[in-house]
Design an enzyme around this catalytic site. Structure first.
Site, PDB file in Angstrom:
ATOM      1  N   SER A 551      94.581  34.655  55.614  1.00  0.00           N
ATOM      2  CA  SER A 551      93.952  33.395  55.969  1.00  0.00           C
ATOM      3  C   SER A 551      94.245  33.089  57.434  1.00  0.00           C
ATOM      4  CB  SER A 551      94.416  32.281  55.025  1.00  0.00           C
ATOM      5  OG  SER A 551      93.588  31.159  55.127  1.00  0.00           O
ATOM      6  N   ASP A 636      84.583  32.921  48.861  1.00  0.00           N
ATOM      7  CA  ASP A 636      85.669  32.210  49.539  1.00  0.00           C
ATOM      8  C   ASP A 636      85.154  30.920  50.164  1.00  0.00           C
ATOM      9  OD1 ASP A 636      87.839  31.410  51.142  1.00  0.00           O
ATOM     10  OD2 ASP A 636      88.464  33.485  51.432  1.00  0.00           O
ATOM     11  N   HIS A 671      88.996  32.632  47.837  1.00  0.00           N
ATOM     12  CA  HIS A 671      90.123  32.695  48.753  1.00  0.00           C
ATOM     13  C   HIS A 671      91.409  33.140  48.066  1.00  0.00           C
ATOM     14  CE1 HIS A 671      91.642  31.745  52.744  1.00  0.00           C
ATOM     15  NE2 HIS A 671      92.681  31.141  52.210  1.00  0.00           N
TER      16      HIS A 671
END
Length: 699
Positions: A551, A636, A671
């Protein structure tokens, strides 16, 4: 949008050697502040375009073929990691409103079973949800936000079956087992009951940006389309949420941005009433509230208390001129959280990077810390729903010690270990591993802490493979924690390092401030300087050093390999945020507007220029790059799939090496990756096999 020829996306075989997919280039000019950027892969941001799906599938096929020789090893690693996990496991029960609540897993089950027992742990078990049954037929399934009504007769819950973090809330009758007919779509999944057992408050998300921006209330048995809007957060840099105080006296609506918070309260017995503001928002003023007796206790940075302090205010006079100090600000201690009991105030603090749990009697007769004796560890308070108790529950682990759940008697100071995480298999003995904390010196002279763990007996001769992990954004601290899956690295000779770089809050709030906005580059140079320190001190070498981040930590990976690619043998970038400037200029993308105080707003030229100086996608050049594995999820909602996809395409176009560059897109997840506890291990096995293959370890 111009069509992308399918033939350009095919994997071709030349001279019997597998060639990577070659993405078509369609020139897109992006102009602002008199500067023009050319993005040849901008076309990938259309999830509905079949050519985009074709490209992602082609990359997946290439990844599969390039790693085919590790497939059996991946399966073995998966079984090894799964074999350490106690399959028929359950949580330590906690008591709430007359019931003991338990979460358990059964052998072979990927998902939890939630249950409760009335009054006594010897009572009959009542199954609330068996998520294994609910998840049947879904590629992805996440159940969350469990919220039992005050009369114990109903439970609200949220379900996400796409992995976009958009939950549908439903309500189950716990007496009949039936679901109420109403379904509340597009929520965060969480909810809060008023004390009337029929009014449910919840948070809705913006359909496009997924910003949590509206609080509604639903009355049981009515059509959700008729639900009343209670509060709308119109500032696009804020999110909003709703919960009930531990005292059960107040419903609380919170609004927060990176730098500012605001709270509204309403008596939980009066759901038809109007919420009132505790203290209206002021840019830079952060606070949180806890109710106890006739006061709200307020954790805040008021009066330039950058490491936060504790204040209190009367429940009927809540604006800041009424706030008085309870625990003053200290420059060397970060005040992280509090938990309130009838006779005790429990304070979570961080000093010199380490967690401390402080216990203070309200009558001032005692003020002490729970002792911890490890050089580097993680400790934090756990679930403590009861006011009227002398028992504090907390959790402890270190990089060598499995997680323990401990009940601590605040009067006698006796500890009772309720559960220590079991590591199955005959191999594990915590005495076989060593952890330490070292300090690397950054280019500007700042000392950067690093937590390390490795097998005892390892020689510091520069020959060890080492995986260096970091995050370094949002003030999020990566504490030195125990991991059963990591043992697969350690047992094969790897050293594992967590670099506590600026941008987190490991060394206090200033540690965060020195790694954001116009000081963001400190995050990247800290990471590089830690790598250099590990090499210089013979923990590893550039031929054995691997980097990993996800991330915002994926942004870190992208920047680091542009700046110092020669330091690393390989890099794993998971769901990486790499197209910083373009994303932050698009306020239709989830999270963008709420991120301006973290990264800056590139609509301002000064921020634009600074962000452009490090944005990984914009700074890919013709040079050698390390071996790389990049992972993402098609759905995501935090880092859109096209960022890593574009980045890989551009790297393929410009890089001058013959090293591996692999992109794996999970076409079903978002995600957080896979939803099942074992499915997620397959992703770890893939990552570890990638690392092992690069150092010649194949079993």
């Amino acid at each position: 949008m111009e069509a992308v020829p399918l033939q350009s996306l095919k994997i071709c075989i030349l001279n019997k050697e597998l060639q990577p997919p070659k993405a078509n280039k369609i020139k897109k000019e992006l102009e602002i502040h008199g500067d023009v950027r050319i993005d040849n892969y901008y076309w990938m941001n259309d999830r509905e375009n079949p050519e985009v799906i074709e490209y992602l599938n082609a990359e997946n096929d290439y990844n599969k073929q390039q790693t085919a020789h590790t497939e059996e090893f991946q399966k073995a690693l998966f079984e090894e990691m799964k074999g350490r996990i106690k399959e028929d496991d359950e949580s330590v029960p906690y008591r709430l409103n007359g019931y003991w609540y338990i979460t358990k897993f059964e052998k072979g089950g990927d998902y939890p079973i939630y249950s409760r027992k009335k009054d006594s742990l010897e009572a009959a078990e009542e199954i609330l949800f068996n998520v294994n049954l609910l998840a049947e037929g879904y590629e992805y399934y996440r159940l969350g936000g469990l919220n039992v009504s005050p009369n114990n007769k109903m439970i609200a819950f949220g379900v996400d079956t796409v992995s976009r973090r958009k939950y549908t809330i439903q309500i189950k009758n716990l007496e009949t087992g039936e679901l109420y007919p109403e379904k509340i779509e597009n929520t965060t999944g969480g909810s809060t009951w008023a004390n009337d057992n029929k009014t449910l408050y919840y948070t809705k998300k913006d359909e496009q940006t997924l910003r949590s921006h509206q609080i509604y209330k639903h009355v049981l048995g009515t059509n959700p389309e008729d639900d009343m809007l209670v509060y709308q957060e119109d500032d696009e840099t804020f999110n909003t949420y709703v919960y009930k105080s531990k005292s059960k006296k107040y419903l609380v609506i919170g609004s927060n941005s990176t730098l500012t918070t605001e709270y509204r309260i309403l008596e939980a017995d009066n759901p038809t009433g109007n919420f009132r503001v505790i203290q209206s928002r002021e840019r830079g003023l952060e606070y949180s509230i806890t109710h106890f007796g006739e006061h709200f206790y307020i954790l805040t940075n008021k009066d330039k208390a950058f490491n936060f302090k504790l204040m209190k205010t009367p429940i009927h006079n809540t604006t800041q001129e009424n706030w008085i100090d309870v625990i003053p600000h200290r420059e060397d201690v970060l005040l992280e959280d509090i938990d309130i009991f009838k006779d005790y105030l429990v304070v979570g603090e961080r000093k010199n990077g380490l967690n401390e749990i402080r216990i203070i009697r309200w009558d001032q007769k005692e003020d002490y810390f729970i002792p911890f004796d490890n050089e580097t560890y993680t400790a934090f308070t756990s679930i403590n729903p009861d006011f009227d108790t002398d028992i504090l529950r907390y959790t402890y682990n270190s990089m060598t010690t499995p997680t323990s759940v401990i009940d601590f008697n605040m009067i006698t100071k006796e500890k009772t270990v309720l559960k220590e995480q079991e590591v199955l298999g005959s191999k594990f003995d915590k005495e076989n591993y060593t952890s330490e904390r070292i300090w690397a010196t950054a280019a500007d002279g700042t000392k950067i802490p690093v937590s390390l763990v490795y097998k005892k007996g390892i020689q510091k001769d520069g020959t060890n493979p080492l995986l260096q992990y970091a995050y370094g954004s949002y003030g999020a601290t990566i504490d030195p924690y125990f991991s059963t899956v990591r043992l697969s690295l350690l047992d094969r000779g790897f050293i594992y390092a967590i670099a506590h770089i600026r941008g987190g809050e490991y060394l206090g709030r200033n540690w965060y401030e020195d790694g954001k906005l116009f000081t963001k580059r400190n995050t990247f140079t800290d990471y590089i300087d830690v790598s250099k320190h590990l090499i210089a001190n013979n923990y590893t070498s550039s031929e054995k050093l691997f980097a990993m981040g996800g991330s915002a930590g994926g942004l870190l990976m992208g920047t680091v390999i542009n700046m110092a690619p020669h330091l690393y043998k390989g890099v794993i970038a998971a769901v990486p945020f790499v197209d910083v400037v373009t994303t932050m200029l698009d306020d239709s993308i989830p999270l963008t507007t709420g991120e301006y105080d973290e990264w800056g707003n590139p609509n301002d030229k000064e921020y634009y220029d600074y962000m452009l100086s490090y944005s990984p996608y914009d700074n890919v050049i013709a040079q050698d790059y390390p071996n790389m594995l990049v992972t993402t999820g098609l759905h995501d909602s935090q880092v859109q799939y096209w960022e890593p996809a574009k980045w890989v395409a551009k790297l393929r176009e410009l890089k001058t090496d013959t090293n591996l560059l692999l992109l794996h897109t999970n076409m079903d997840a978002g995600h957080g990756g896979a939803s099942g506890r074992f499915e997620a291990l397959k992703e770890v096995a893939e990552e570890y096999a990638f690392l092992f293959d690069l150092v010649g370890i194949n079993e």
